[in-house]
Design an enzyme around this catalytic site. Structure first.
Site, PDB file in Angstrom:
ATOM      1  CD1 TRP A 173       2.570  12.058  -7.519  1.00 30.48           C
ATOM      2  CD2 TRP A 173       3.043  10.164  -9.208  1.00 30.48           C
ATOM      3  NE1 TRP A 173       2.215  10.258  -7.224  1.00 30.48           N
ATOM      4  CE2 TRP A 173       2.590   9.800  -7.858  1.00 30.48           C
ATOM      5  CE3 TRP A 173       3.620  10.609 -10.790  1.00 30.48           C
ATOM      6  CZ2 TRP A 173       3.140   8.120  -7.966  1.00 30.48           C
ATOM      7  CZ3 TRP A 173       4.139   8.490 -10.678  1.00 30.48           C
ATOM      8  CH2 TRP A 173       3.818   7.801  -9.456  1.00 30.48           C
ATOM      9  CG  HIS A 202      -1.277  11.123  -0.900  1.00 29.36           C
ATOM     10  ND1 HIS A 202       0.512  11.234  -1.459  1.00 29.36           N
ATOM     11  CD2 HIS A 202      -1.526  10.304  -1.783  1.00 29.36           C
ATOM     12  CE1 HIS A 202       0.416  10.557  -2.415  1.00 29.36           C
ATOM     13  NE2 HIS A 202      -0.102  10.010  -2.556  1.00 29.36           N
ATOM     14  CG  HIS A 229      -6.020   7.695  -7.419  1.00 33.02           C
ATOM     15  ND1 HIS A 229      -5.654   8.509  -7.934  1.00 33.02           N
ATOM     16  CD2 HIS A 229      -4.335   7.004  -7.018  1.00 33.02           C
ATOM     17  CE1 HIS A 229      -4.256   8.998  -8.398  1.00 33.02           C
ATOM     18  NE2 HIS A 229      -3.992   7.828  -7.951  1.00 33.02           N
ATOM     19  CD  GLU A 239       0.373   6.342  -3.100  1.00 32.33           C
ATOM     20  OE1 GLU A 239       0.506   5.047  -3.408  1.00 32.33           O
ATOM     21  OE2 GLU A 239       0.317   7.049  -3.372  1.00 32.33           O
TER      22      GLU A 239
END
Length: 206
Positions: A17, A51, A57, A170
């Site tokens: 990311w 993950h 989160h 994901e």
């Protein structure tokens, strides 16, 4: 083939990311140096590669990684193929038979260039969450880095899925996996106070 490995390989220089911790592996000790063993050192984000997201989160009151129900991450799963879609909502999902499906893995083949992080991905529409809940789905897996658009700050799909008790997986790799029914194992690490965890995700052919 008895198994499909659906985990992204972890390699130095892999895309992460934007702004997140780069993945790095190296040997802290080598057998040549110390005379007995090689010992590696990892630096990585909890959202590296394949993950799971813990609710913490995106929700301060949400469960953390070590509090997750492990039974959700192993058991019967179905892979469906949704190519050329910009969003994954009720309309797209309704074309598939989801009877008896507790773990749904969606192959889009949208992330072709694995060497670079994508700017645009098929994202999950919030209306999919209630639809999946009605069919009894407990886990949703996608072959892109997020269930929400890359630039989303509201994370509507994350919240909608969590409100319906649906866990999130994901970054799975499904380009080599045919549609069908499998047994999934994708267990998170027991990271105390964690917001996510990399997993080794595999599918066993039934």
């Amino acid at each position: 083939m008895d198994w499909y490995d659906i985990s992204a390989p972890l390699v130095n220089g892999m895309p992460v990311w934007p702004g997140d911790t780069p993945y790095q592996f190296g040997l802290q000790w080598t057998k040549d140096e110390c005379g007995s063993v090689n010992v590696g050192r990892l630096t990585l984000s909890t959202h590296t590669g394949t993950h799971i997201d813990a609710p913490y989160h995106f929700d301060e009151a949400g469960n953390k990684t070590q509090q997750l129900d492990l039974s959700v991450y192993m058991g019967p799963a179905r892979v469906i193929y949704l190519p050329d879609c910009a969003r994954i909502g009720k309309a797209e999902l309704s074309a598939h038979d989801l009877r008896g499906v507790e773990r749904l893995l969606i192959r889009t083949d949208a992330w072709q260039e694995k060497e670079t992080f994508p700017h645009v991905i098929p994202h999950v529409s919030p209306d999919a969450a209630l639809y999946l809940k009605e069919w009894g789905v407990r886990l949703l897996g996608v072959d892109v880095p997020s269930v929400d658009p890359i630039d989303s700050k509201e994370l509507e799909a994350h919240h909608a899925l969590n409100q319906q008790g649906i866990h999130i997986l994901e970054g799975i790799v499904l380009s080599h996996v045919p549609e069908g029914d499998y047994e999934l194992i994708a267990l998170p690490l027991p990271i105390v106070d964690g917001d996510a965890s990399p997993v080794r995700a595999v599918l066993r052919v039934k």
